[in-house]
Design a protein around this motif. Sequence first.
Motif, PDB file in Angstrom:
ATOM      1  N   ASN A  66      -4.677 -29.329  28.367  1.00  0.00           N
ATOM      2  CA  ASN A  66      -5.626 -29.362  27.440  1.00  0.00           C
ATOM      3  C   ASN A  66      -5.502 -28.814  26.037  1.00  0.00           C
ATOM      4  OD1 ASN A  66      -8.432 -30.498  29.089  1.00  0.00           O
ATOM      5  ND2 ASN A  66      -6.899 -29.127  30.529  1.00  0.00           N
ATOM      6  N   TYR A  67      -4.845 -27.729  25.798  1.00  0.00           N
ATOM      7  CA  TYR A  67      -4.518 -26.806  24.549  1.00  0.00           C
ATOM      8  C   TYR A  67      -3.446 -27.006  23.954  1.00  0.00           C
ATOM      9  CZ  TYR A  67      -8.967 -24.772  25.702  1.00  0.00           C
ATOM     10  OH  TYR A  67     -10.165 -24.403  25.824  1.00  0.00           O
ATOM     11  N   THR A  68      -2.423 -28.020  24.261  1.00  0.00           N
ATOM     12  CA  THR A  68      -1.220 -28.411  23.727  1.00  0.00           C
ATOM     13  C   THR A  68      -1.172 -29.863  23.391  1.00  0.00           C
ATOM     14  OG1 THR A  68      -0.002 -28.485  25.867  1.00  0.00           O
ATOM     15  CG2 THR A  68       0.185 -26.580  24.800  1.00  0.00           C
ATOM     16  N   ILE A  69      -0.269 -30.763  24.206  1.00  0.00           N
ATOM     17  CA  ILE A  69       0.015 -32.015  23.738  1.00  0.00           C
ATOM     18  C   ILE A  69      -0.513 -33.040  24.973  1.00  0.00           C
ATOM     19  CG2 ILE A  69       1.705 -31.435  21.987  1.00  0.00           C
ATOM     20  CD1 ILE A  69       3.946 -32.182  24.146  1.00  0.00           C
ATOM     21  N   GLY A  70      -1.142 -32.425  25.845  1.00  0.00           N
ATOM     22  CA  GLY A  70      -1.734 -33.319  27.252  1.00  0.00           C
ATOM     23  C   GLY A  70      -0.622 -33.767  27.880  1.00  0.00           C
ATOM     24  N   ALA A 103      12.923 -35.121  21.653  1.00  0.00           N
ATOM     25  CA  ALA A 103      12.127 -35.176  22.924  1.00  0.00           C
ATOM     26  C   ALA A 103      10.785 -34.532  22.731  1.00  0.00           C
ATOM     27  CB  ALA A 103      12.785 -34.593  24.137  1.00  0.00           C
ATOM     28  N   LEU A 104      10.813 -33.497  22.089  1.00  0.00           N
ATOM     29  CA  LEU A 104       9.541 -32.899  21.889  1.00  0.00           C
ATOM     30  C   LEU A 104       8.673 -33.676  20.529  1.00  0.00           C
ATOM     31  CD1 LEU A 104      10.473 -29.087  21.531  1.00  0.00           C
ATOM     32  CD2 LEU A 104       9.212 -30.264  23.191  1.00  0.00           C
ATOM     33  N   PHE A 105       9.460 -34.322  19.564  1.00  0.00           N
ATOM     34  CA  PHE A 105       8.914 -35.046  18.678  1.00  0.00           C
ATOM     35  C   PHE A 105       8.285 -36.442  19.309  1.00  0.00           C
ATOM     36  CE2 PHE A 105       9.108 -38.505  15.532  1.00  0.00           C
ATOM     37  CZ  PHE A 105       8.296 -38.049  14.470  1.00  0.00           C
ATOM     38  N   PHE A 106       9.026 -37.135  20.173  1.00  0.00           N
ATOM     39  CA  PHE A 106       8.286 -38.191  20.940  1.00  0.00           C
ATOM     40  C   PHE A 106       7.046 -37.745  21.706  1.00  0.00           C
ATOM     41  CE2 PHE A 106      12.443 -40.463  19.892  1.00  0.00           C
ATOM     42  CZ  PHE A 106      11.933 -41.390  19.181  1.00  0.00           C
ATOM     43  N   ALA A 107       7.385 -36.762  22.354  1.00  0.00           N
ATOM     44  CA  ALA A 107       6.071 -36.096  23.399  1.00  0.00           C
ATOM     45  C   ALA A 107       4.828 -36.191  22.380  1.00  0.00           C
ATOM     46  CB  ALA A 107       6.584 -34.752  23.826  1.00  0.00           C
ATOM     47  N   LEU A 108       5.011 -35.640  21.240  1.00  0.00           N
ATOM     48  CA  LEU A 108       3.973 -35.275  20.269  1.00  0.00           C
ATOM     49  C   LEU A 108       3.449 -36.622  19.732  1.00  0.00           C
ATOM     50  CD1 LEU A 108       2.288 -33.420  18.598  1.00  0.00           C
ATOM     51  CD2 LEU A 108       4.127 -33.323  16.597  1.00  0.00           C
ATOM     52  N   CYS A 109       4.230 -37.515  19.457  1.00  0.00           N
ATOM     53  CA  CYS A 109       3.874 -38.756  18.942  1.00  0.00           C
ATOM     54  C   CYS A 109       3.175 -39.620  20.209  1.00  0.00           C
ATOM     55  CB  CYS A 109       5.203 -39.725  18.591  1.00  0.00           C
ATOM     56  SG  CYS A 109       5.841 -39.131  16.993  1.00  0.00           S
ATOM     57  N   PHE A 110       3.478 -39.679  21.282  1.00  0.00           N
ATOM     58  CA  PHE A 110       2.725 -40.039  22.422  1.00  0.00           C
ATOM     59  C   PHE A 110       1.349 -39.358  22.690  1.00  0.00           C
ATOM     60  CE2 PHE A 110       6.756 -41.689  23.794  1.00  0.00           C
ATOM     61  CZ  PHE A 110       6.628 -43.082  23.957  1.00  0.00           C
ATOM     62  N   SER A 111       1.224 -38.069  22.304  1.00  0.00           N
ATOM     63  CA  SER A 111       0.103 -37.574  22.429  1.00  0.00           C
ATOM     64  C   SER A 111      -0.946 -37.961  21.185  1.00  0.00           C
ATOM     65  CB  SER A 111       0.414 -35.737  22.179  1.00  0.00           C
ATOM     66  OG  SER A 111      -1.072 -35.196  22.207  1.00  0.00           O
ATOM     67  N   VAL A 112      -0.391 -37.977  20.141  1.00  0.00           N
ATOM     68  CA  VAL A 112      -1.160 -38.605  18.906  1.00  0.00           C
ATOM     69  C   VAL A 112      -1.635 -39.956  19.324  1.00  0.00           C
ATOM     70  CG1 VAL A 112      -1.328 -39.053  16.510  1.00  0.00           C
ATOM     71  CG2 VAL A 112      -0.165 -37.080  17.506  1.00  0.00           C
ATOM     72  N   ALA A 113      -0.910 -40.845  19.842  1.00  0.00           N
ATOM     73  CA  ALA A 113      -1.050 -42.053  20.117  1.00  0.00           C
ATOM     74  C   ALA A 113      -2.100 -42.208  21.231  1.00  0.00           C
ATOM     75  CB  ALA A 113       0.254 -43.022  20.688  1.00  0.00           C
ATOM     76  N   GLU A 130      -7.149 -34.750  28.777  1.00  0.00           N
ATOM     77  CA  GLU A 130      -5.743 -34.307  29.232  1.00  0.00           C
ATOM     78  C   GLU A 130      -4.653 -35.137  28.717  1.00  0.00           C
ATOM     79  OE1 GLU A 130      -8.284 -34.635  31.415  1.00  0.00           O
ATOM     80  OE2 GLU A 130      -8.887 -32.898  32.154  1.00  0.00           O
ATOM     81  N   PHE A 131      -4.976 -36.451  28.383  1.00  0.00           N
ATOM     82  CA  PHE A 131      -3.986 -37.184  27.758  1.00  0.00           C
ATOM     83  C   PHE A 131      -3.214 -36.839  26.606  1.00  0.00           C
ATOM     84  CE2 PHE A 131      -5.754 -40.169  30.836  1.00  0.00           C
ATOM     85  CZ  PHE A 131      -4.813 -41.002  31.244  1.00  0.00           C
ATOM     86  N   ASN A 132      -4.055 -36.209  25.517  1.00  0.00           N
ATOM     87  CA  ASN A 132      -3.414 -35.708  24.312  1.00  0.00           C
ATOM     88  C   ASN A 132      -3.614 -34.178  24.069  1.00  0.00           C
ATOM     89  OD1 ASN A 132      -6.388 -37.588  23.996  1.00  0.00           O
ATOM     90  ND2 ASN A 132      -6.502 -35.706  22.814  1.00  0.00           N
ATOM     91  N   GLY A 133      -4.610 -33.696  24.747  1.00  0.00           N
ATOM     92  CA  GLY A 133      -4.639 -32.189  24.255  1.00  0.00           C
ATOM     93  C   GLY A 133      -5.313 -31.924  22.932  1.00  0.00           C
ATOM     94  N   HIS A 134      -5.311 -30.796  22.549  1.00  0.00           N
ATOM     95  CA  HIS A 134      -5.992 -30.361  21.133  1.00  0.00           C
ATOM     96  C   HIS A 134      -5.260 -30.572  20.176  1.00  0.00           C
ATOM     97  CE1 HIS A 134      -9.012 -28.079  23.472  1.00  0.00           C
ATOM     98  NE2 HIS A 134      -9.816 -27.835  22.455  1.00  0.00           N
ATOM     99  N   VAL A 135      -3.751 -30.435  20.440  1.00  0.00           N
ATOM    100  CA  VAL A 135      -3.006 -30.764  19.237  1.00  0.00           C
ATOM    101  C   VAL A 135      -2.950 -32.184  19.001  1.00  0.00           C
ATOM    102  CG1 VAL A 135      -0.476 -30.476  18.375  1.00  0.00           C
ATOM    103  CG2 VAL A 135      -1.538 -28.540  19.927  1.00  0.00           C
ATOM    104  N   GLY A 136      -2.626 -33.054  19.809  1.00  0.00           N
ATOM    105  CA  GLY A 136      -2.840 -34.608  19.624  1.00  0.00           C
ATOM    106  C   GLY A 136      -4.119 -34.791  18.954  1.00  0.00           C
ATOM    107  N   ALA A 137      -5.169 -34.511  19.372  1.00  0.00           N
ATOM    108  CA  ALA A 137      -6.320 -34.845  19.175  1.00  0.00           C
ATOM    109  C   ALA A 137      -6.670 -34.434  17.530  1.00  0.00           C
ATOM    110  CB  ALA A 137      -7.606 -34.117  19.648  1.00  0.00           C
TER     111      ALA A 137
END
Length: 268
Positions: A66-70, A103-113, A130-137
């Motif tokens: 919830n508070y990172t990238i989901g 890997a971290l960059f793609f995880a962040l991109c998927f979170s934003v997507a 939970e799919f994206n978390g606060h960072v992705g949102a």
Amino acid sequence: MKRRNKSKATRKKEELLGLLLIILGVLILLSLVSYHVTDWPNSSSRERVANWLGLAGAWLAFYLFNYTIGYPALVLPFLLILWGWTIVTRGFVISLLRHTGYALFFALCFSVAFALPRTISPETVSVNYEFNGHVGAFIAFLLYRYLGAIGGVLVLFAAMLIAFISMTNISLAGFFDLINNVLQRFRQGIASWKEAKERHRALKQKLREQKLAHFQAPEVTSPPGKIVPSTSSKQEELSFEIAEDEKEVEAEIVSVSKSPEISSEKLT
């Protein structure tokens, strides 16, 4: 002698560090995999926890999701395990560092997507946080706020494409050539399938006309001393020929439809 003992001590510390990273990665993975939305701190009750690691696992999974990238945070325990194994086996740390960044960059991109659809249309799209978390949102909000829906999607796609090309060492020209070749083969397969289907339709129409003409032909009486084949025998021979021709054409269409260029098409 002292250097050898110091080297052994250093090596032992590295092995212990690698082992700790592996154990930590496994524990985090178990907590994330067994995450449940009804566990604490989603609910006020701490008595019944479905997480495999109890309250600690429920708390860790809740804050990571919830508070990172989901859900893309699932990559974190695998990276920890990989780092621990690399340290234990004395692998190539520089190469692993590069792949960790990707890997971290793609995880962040998927979170934003995952967060973009709800950011663009919050009334119609319902996606669990939970799919994206606060960072992705937050990043999705910035993209939509300053670039709009289309601009945000294009920037995200371009970033992922650039990272993929950089990671795989594929040239941009080669990438587009590959796409063009695939599309050409697909079009050729579609054209071959349509041509075979058209031949099949024309042949069936011709055979129907011949069959109808034979059925409507008058009965021929044989003159004395001469044997003329009966209409029924001709009809049987014609039916056999029609069946054989149809089998050949259908086999040709099936072989064309099973080609890799048109594997996604279905015969109608």
